[in-house]
Scaffold this motif. Structure first.
Motif, PDB file in Angstrom:
ATOM      1  N   LEU A 104       0.811  -1.150  -0.015  1.00 20.88           N
ATOM      2  CA  LEU A 104       0.044  -0.079   0.030  1.00 20.88           C
ATOM      3  C   LEU A 104       0.960   1.310  -0.007  1.00 20.88           C
ATOM      4  CD1 LEU A 104      -2.669  -0.887   2.672  1.00 20.88           C
ATOM      5  CD2 LEU A 104      -2.923  -1.149   0.221  1.00 20.88           C
ATOM      6  N   ASP A 105       0.300   2.273  -0.790  1.00 20.96           N
ATOM      7  CA  ASP A 105       1.060   3.685  -0.589  1.00 20.96           C
ATOM      8  C   ASP A 105       0.958   4.253   0.755  1.00 20.96           C
ATOM      9  OD1 ASP A 105       2.024   4.377  -2.927  1.00 20.96           O
ATOM     10  OD2 ASP A 105       0.033   5.323  -3.727  1.00 20.96           O
ATOM     11  N   ASP A 106      -0.321   4.111   1.503  1.00 16.67           N
ATOM     12  CA  ASP A 106      -0.597   4.566   2.690  1.00 16.67           C
ATOM     13  C   ASP A 106      -1.123   3.648   3.518  1.00 16.67           C
ATOM     14  OD1 ASP A 106      -1.318   6.272   4.852  1.00 16.67           O
ATOM     15  OD2 ASP A 106      -2.370   7.769   3.801  1.00 16.67           O
ATOM     16  N   LEU A 107      -1.047   3.463   4.814  1.00 20.71           N
ATOM     17  CA  LEU A 107      -1.624   2.393   5.313  1.00 20.71           C
ATOM     18  C   LEU A 107      -2.951   3.018   5.926  1.00 20.71           C
ATOM     19  CD1 LEU A 107       1.242   1.421   7.941  1.00 20.71           C
ATOM     20  CD2 LEU A 107       0.297   0.286   5.895  1.00 20.71           C
ATOM     21  N   GLN A 108      -3.360   4.188   5.625  1.00 22.58           N
ATOM     22  CA  GLN A 108      -4.712   4.535   5.980  1.00 22.58           C
ATOM     23  C   GLN A 108      -5.602   4.480   4.668  1.00 22.58           C
ATOM     24  OE1 GLN A 108      -5.548   5.198   9.049  1.00 22.58           O
ATOM     25  NE2 GLN A 108      -3.224   4.842   9.428  1.00 22.58           N
ATOM     26  N   SER A 109      -5.154   3.829   3.586  1.00 22.50           N
ATOM     27  CA  SER A 109      -5.949   3.864   2.472  1.00 22.50           C
ATOM     28  C   SER A 109      -5.896   2.555   1.801  1.00 22.50           C
ATOM     29  CB  SER A 109      -5.586   4.974   1.530  1.00 22.50           C
ATOM     30  OG  SER A 109      -4.283   4.626   0.760  1.00 22.50           O
ATOM     31  N   VAL A 110      -6.527   2.277   0.721  1.00 20.41           N
ATOM     32  CA  VAL A 110      -6.432   0.919   0.086  1.00 20.41           C
ATOM     33  C   VAL A 110      -5.861   1.190  -1.469  1.00 20.41           C
ATOM     34  CG1 VAL A 110      -7.767  -0.583   1.510  1.00 20.41           C
ATOM     35  CG2 VAL A 110      -8.616   1.016  -0.624  1.00 20.41           C
ATOM     36  N   ASP A 111      -4.805   2.006  -1.384  1.00 21.17           N
ATOM     37  CA  ASP A 111      -4.139   2.459  -2.718  1.00 21.17           C
ATOM     38  C   ASP A 111      -2.858   1.976  -2.788  1.00 21.17           C
ATOM     39  OD1 ASP A 111      -6.255   4.160  -3.667  1.00 21.17           O
ATOM     40  OD2 ASP A 111      -5.206   6.104  -2.581  1.00 21.17           O
ATOM     41  N   PHE A 112      -2.833   1.007  -3.986  1.00 18.75           N
ATOM     42  CA  PHE A 112      -1.468   0.113  -4.060  1.00 18.75           C
ATOM     43  C   PHE A 112      -0.292   1.118  -4.530  1.00 18.75           C
ATOM     44  CE2 PHE A 112      -4.832  -2.825  -3.720  1.00 18.75           C
ATOM     45  CZ  PHE A 112      -4.693  -3.624  -2.868  1.00 18.75           C
ATOM     46  N   LYS A 113       0.924   0.760  -4.124  1.00 19.17           N
ATOM     47  CA  LYS A 113       2.047   1.352  -4.728  1.00 19.17           C
ATOM     48  C   LYS A 113       2.255   0.986  -6.242  1.00 19.17           C
ATOM     49  CE  LYS A 113       5.421   2.145  -0.951  1.00 19.17           C
ATOM     50  NZ  LYS A 113       6.700   1.567  -0.389  1.00 19.17           N
ATOM     51  N   ASP A 114       2.346  -0.188  -6.521  1.00 20.14           N
ATOM     52  CA  ASP A 114       2.450  -0.615  -7.844  1.00 20.14           C
ATOM     53  C   ASP A 114       1.356  -1.656  -8.462  1.00 20.14           C
ATOM     54  OD1 ASP A 114       3.379  -1.176 -10.233  1.00 20.14           O
ATOM     55  OD2 ASP A 114       5.406  -1.957  -9.421  1.00 20.14           O
ATOM     56  N   ASP A 134       6.118  -9.364   8.012  1.00 20.18           N
ATOM     57  CA  ASP A 134       7.264  -8.489   8.428  1.00 20.18           C
ATOM     58  C   ASP A 134       7.402  -7.121   7.482  1.00 20.18           C
ATOM     59  OD1 ASP A 134       8.524  -9.880  10.324  1.00 20.18           O
ATOM     60  OD2 ASP A 134       9.639 -11.038   8.721  1.00 20.18           O
ATOM     61  N   ASN A 135       6.501  -6.864   6.663  1.00 19.24           N
ATOM     62  CA  ASN A 135       6.205  -5.615   5.857  1.00 19.24           C
ATOM     63  C   ASN A 135       4.878  -5.230   6.194  1.00 19.24           C
ATOM     64  OD1 ASN A 135       5.944  -3.801   3.884  1.00 19.24           O
ATOM     65  ND2 ASN A 135       6.432  -4.935   2.240  1.00 19.24           N
ATOM     66  N   ALA A 136       4.875  -4.131   6.866  1.00 18.66           N
ATOM     67  CA  ALA A 136       3.708  -3.403   7.455  1.00 18.66           C
ATOM     68  C   ALA A 136       2.933  -2.927   6.230  1.00 18.66           C
ATOM     69  CB  ALA A 136       3.917  -2.488   8.503  1.00 18.66           C
ATOM     70  N   ALA A 137       3.519  -2.562   5.177  1.00 22.84           N
ATOM     71  CA  ALA A 137       2.524  -2.115   4.066  1.00 22.84           C
ATOM     72  C   ALA A 137       1.921  -3.077   3.116  1.00 22.84           C
ATOM     73  CB  ALA A 137       3.466  -1.168   3.093  1.00 22.84           C
ATOM     74  N   MET A 138       2.431  -4.282   3.081  1.00 19.06           N
ATOM     75  CA  MET A 138       1.845  -5.412   2.526  1.00 19.06           C
ATOM     76  C   MET A 138       0.416  -5.660   3.087  1.00 19.06           C
ATOM     77  SD  MET A 138       2.448  -6.971  -0.438  1.00 19.06           S
ATOM     78  CE  MET A 138       3.699  -7.799  -0.683  1.00 19.06           C
ATOM     79  N   ARG A 139      -0.547  -5.777   2.287  1.00 16.81           N
ATOM     80  CA  ARG A 139      -1.883  -6.490   2.593  1.00 16.81           C
ATOM     81  C   ARG A 139      -2.515  -7.077   1.718  1.00 16.81           C
ATOM     82  NH1 ARG A 139      -0.609  -3.876   6.593  1.00 16.81           N
ATOM     83  NH2 ARG A 139      -1.939  -2.143   7.753  1.00 16.81           N
ATOM     84  N   TYR A 140      -3.174  -8.238   2.311  1.00 21.48           N
ATOM     85  CA  TYR A 140      -4.055  -9.103   1.576  1.00 21.48           C
ATOM     86  C   TYR A 140      -5.492  -8.965   1.796  1.00 21.48           C
ATOM     87  CZ  TYR A 140       0.000 -11.085  -0.411  1.00 21.48           C
ATOM     88  OH  TYR A 140       1.229 -11.217  -1.089  1.00 21.48           O
ATOM     89  N   PHE A 141      -6.269  -9.267   0.509  1.00 21.04           N
ATOM     90  CA  PHE A 141      -7.844  -8.926   0.698  1.00 21.04           C
ATOM     91  C   PHE A 141      -8.493 -10.315   0.262  1.00 21.04           C
ATOM     92  CE2 PHE A 141      -5.581  -4.833   0.394  1.00 21.04           C
ATOM     93  CZ  PHE A 141      -6.418  -4.038   1.374  1.00 21.04           C
ATOM     94  N   ILE A 142      -9.740 -10.463   0.580  1.00 22.17           N
ATOM     95  CA  ILE A 142     -10.428 -11.531   0.143  1.00 22.17           C
ATOM     96  C   ILE A 142     -11.906 -10.621  -0.626  1.00 22.17           C
ATOM     97  CG2 ILE A 142     -12.180 -13.363   0.574  1.00 22.17           C
ATOM     98  CD1 ILE A 142     -10.436 -13.980   3.054  1.00 22.17           C
ATOM     99  N   VAL A 143     -11.913 -10.813  -1.787  1.00 22.85           N
ATOM    100  CA  VAL A 143     -12.950 -10.378  -2.369  1.00 22.85           C
ATOM    101  C   VAL A 143     -13.994 -11.404  -2.624  1.00 22.85           C
ATOM    102  CG1 VAL A 143     -13.882  -9.271  -4.767  1.00 22.85           C
ATOM    103  CG2 VAL A 143     -11.532  -8.782  -3.785  1.00 22.85           C
TER     104      VAL A 143
END
Length: 78
Positions: free
Chosen positions: A19-29, A58-67
């Motif tokens: 994620l770009d920012d931990l307060q959003s769900v916008d991805f860096k790349d 270990d990567n705080a910016a990495m997030r996974y989702f279930i759709v």
């Protein structure tokens, strides 16, 4: 003789990325999203999500989702 019924498919997509920012769900790349897969039910999607989330703990910016794809495919049947 009773016919065996197949369980109803309720498709779920598991994906993630940094994620770009931990307060959003916008991805860096968007080109580097990790598409884990499509699963036939929530339980198997949850197991895949847990596995990937644990691998990237270990990567705080990495997030996974279930759709819940089944909800998108047939929105009238919630």
């Amino acid at each position: 003789m009773m016919e065996e019924q197949k369980p109803k498919q309720l498709l779920h997509l598991v994906f993630g990325g940094e994620l770009d920012d931990l307060q959003s769900v916008d991805f860096k790349d968007l080109d580097n999203l990790d598409i884990v897969g499509i699963f036939p039910d929530y339980a198997s999607a949850l197991a895949a999500w847990r596995s990937k989330a644990q691998q990237t703990v270990d990567n705080a910016a990495m997030r996974y989702f279930i759709v819940h794809m089944h909800r998108l495919m047939d929105p009238d049947k919630q």
